[in-house]
Design an enzyme around this catalytic site. Structure first.
Site, PDB file in Angstrom:
ATOM      1  N   ASP A  29       0.831  -1.204   0.000  1.00  0.00           N
ATOM      2  CA  ASP A  29       0.000   0.000   0.000  1.00  0.00           C
ATOM      3  C   ASP A  29       0.865   1.254   0.000  1.00  0.00           C
ATOM      4  O   ASP A  29       1.892   1.317   0.682  1.00  0.00           O
ATOM      5  CB  ASP A  29      -0.896   0.038   1.236  1.00  0.00           C
ATOM      6  CG  ASP A  29      -2.026  -0.968   1.163  1.00  0.00           C
ATOM      7  OD1 ASP A  29      -2.282  -1.490   0.073  1.00  0.00           O
ATOM      8  OD2 ASP A  29      -2.645  -1.222   2.206  1.00  0.00           O
ATOM      9  N   ASP A  30       0.427   2.248  -0.741  1.00  0.00           N
ATOM     10  CA  ASP A  30       1.038   3.587  -0.741  1.00  0.00           C
ATOM     11  C   ASP A  30       2.509   3.601  -1.158  1.00  0.00           C
ATOM     12  O   ASP A  30       3.263   4.478  -0.753  1.00  0.00           O
ATOM     13  CB  ASP A  30       0.892   4.246   0.641  1.00  0.00           C
ATOM     14  CG  ASP A  30      -0.547   4.282   1.096  1.00  0.00           C
ATOM     15  OD1 ASP A  30      -1.426   4.540   0.244  1.00  0.00           O
ATOM     16  OD2 ASP A  30      -0.805   4.043   2.284  1.00  0.00           O
ATOM     17  N   CYS A  70      -6.858   1.221  -1.015  1.00  0.00           N
ATOM     18  CA  CYS A  70      -6.368  -0.159  -1.017  1.00  0.00           C
ATOM     19  C   CYS A  70      -7.448  -1.167  -1.400  1.00  0.00           C
ATOM     20  O   CYS A  70      -7.166  -2.111  -2.134  1.00  0.00           O
ATOM     21  CB  CYS A  70      -5.757  -0.502   0.331  1.00  0.00           C
ATOM     22  SG  CYS A  70      -6.861  -0.222   1.714  1.00  0.00           S
ATOM     23  N   LYS A 124      -2.893  -7.989   4.979  1.00  0.00           N
ATOM     24  CA  LYS A 124      -4.196  -7.340   5.061  1.00  0.00           C
ATOM     25  C   LYS A 124      -5.127  -7.837   3.960  1.00  0.00           C
ATOM     26  O   LYS A 124      -4.756  -7.863   2.797  1.00  0.00           O
ATOM     27  CB  LYS A 124      -4.014  -5.824   4.940  1.00  0.00           C
ATOM     28  CG  LYS A 124      -5.310  -5.050   5.011  1.00  0.00           C
ATOM     29  CD  LYS A 124      -5.094  -3.563   5.071  1.00  0.00           C
ATOM     30  CE  LYS A 124      -4.778  -2.982   3.736  1.00  0.00           C
ATOM     31  NZ  LYS A 124      -4.763  -1.513   3.735  1.00  0.00           N
ATOM     32  N   HIS A 126      -9.000  -6.848   3.606  1.00  0.00           N
ATOM     33  CA  HIS A 126      -9.739  -5.626   3.306  1.00  0.00           C
ATOM     34  C   HIS A 126     -10.617  -5.727   2.059  1.00  0.00           C
ATOM     35  O   HIS A 126     -10.786  -4.756   1.311  1.00  0.00           O
ATOM     36  CB  HIS A 126      -8.786  -4.437   3.196  1.00  0.00           C
ATOM     37  CG  HIS A 126      -9.397  -3.155   3.677  1.00  0.00           C
ATOM     38  ND1 HIS A 126      -8.818  -1.934   3.476  1.00  0.00           N
ATOM     39  CD2 HIS A 126     -10.544  -2.913   4.342  1.00  0.00           C
ATOM     40  CE1 HIS A 126      -9.575  -0.993   4.000  1.00  0.00           C
ATOM     41  NE2 HIS A 126     -10.627  -1.564   4.533  1.00  0.00           N
TER      42      HIS A 126
END
Length: 159
Positions: A29-30, A70, A124, A126
């Site tokens: 992520d990011d 995400c 994760k 999600h």
């Protein structure tokens, strides 16, 4: 530092004994283009040696369209569909929301299972968690270790 700014989640697929190779998919992520050594060797040098080694020894797919959240990016990667076709383009899935990737959408893990692969998800999820049918084990992953929601402790695994 880079460690403090990146949330790293590894999605790892193992291969059945009858198959000759393994597939490792990493979602971070990011992560910016210049945040890894293989894209910015002058600036970062050897700051990301393991990621650089994996990239050098494998196939880098660097033309994926990432969404600003995400949930949308993960859903697109897992299904091969644009997030707007899944109803996930607007925001992340919050813990209070009873939604997820539509159950009729087949995941990469399910398609790989059809080919004889075993799969594991670490990190994760999600992508839906309000009913068991939306969780990783129900979406084709043989094992799962991580958090179902969008945020949690890296060491405590509490959300």
């Amino acid at each position: 530092t880079l460690r403090r700014t990146m949330r790293v989640w590894w999605w790892v697929w193992g291969v059945a004994a009858a198959r000759p190779g393994s597939i490792v998919v990493t979602v971070i992520d990011d992560l910016g283009w210049g945040d890894v050594g293989y894209n910015a060797p002058q600036e970062l040098g050897r700051a990301t040696p393991t990621i650089d080694r994996l990239a050098a020894q494998g196939v880098r797919m660097d033309r994926f369209y990432a969404s600003p959240t995400c949930t949308a990016s993960r859903a697109a990667l897992m299904t091969g569909r644009y997030p707007m076709h899944l109803g996930l383009q607007d925001s992340v899935i919050h813990p209070s929301e009873p939604r997820g990737v539509p159950l009729e959408a087949r995941f990469l893990s399910e398609k790989l299972k059809d080919l004889g692969y075993r799969s594991a998800l670490v990190g994760k999820w999600h992508l839906g968690f309000h009913q068991r049918a939306y969780t990783p084990r129900a979406r084709g992953f043989d094992t799962f270790f991580g958090i179902l929601t969008g945020g949690g402790g890296h060491y405590s695994h509490e959300t």
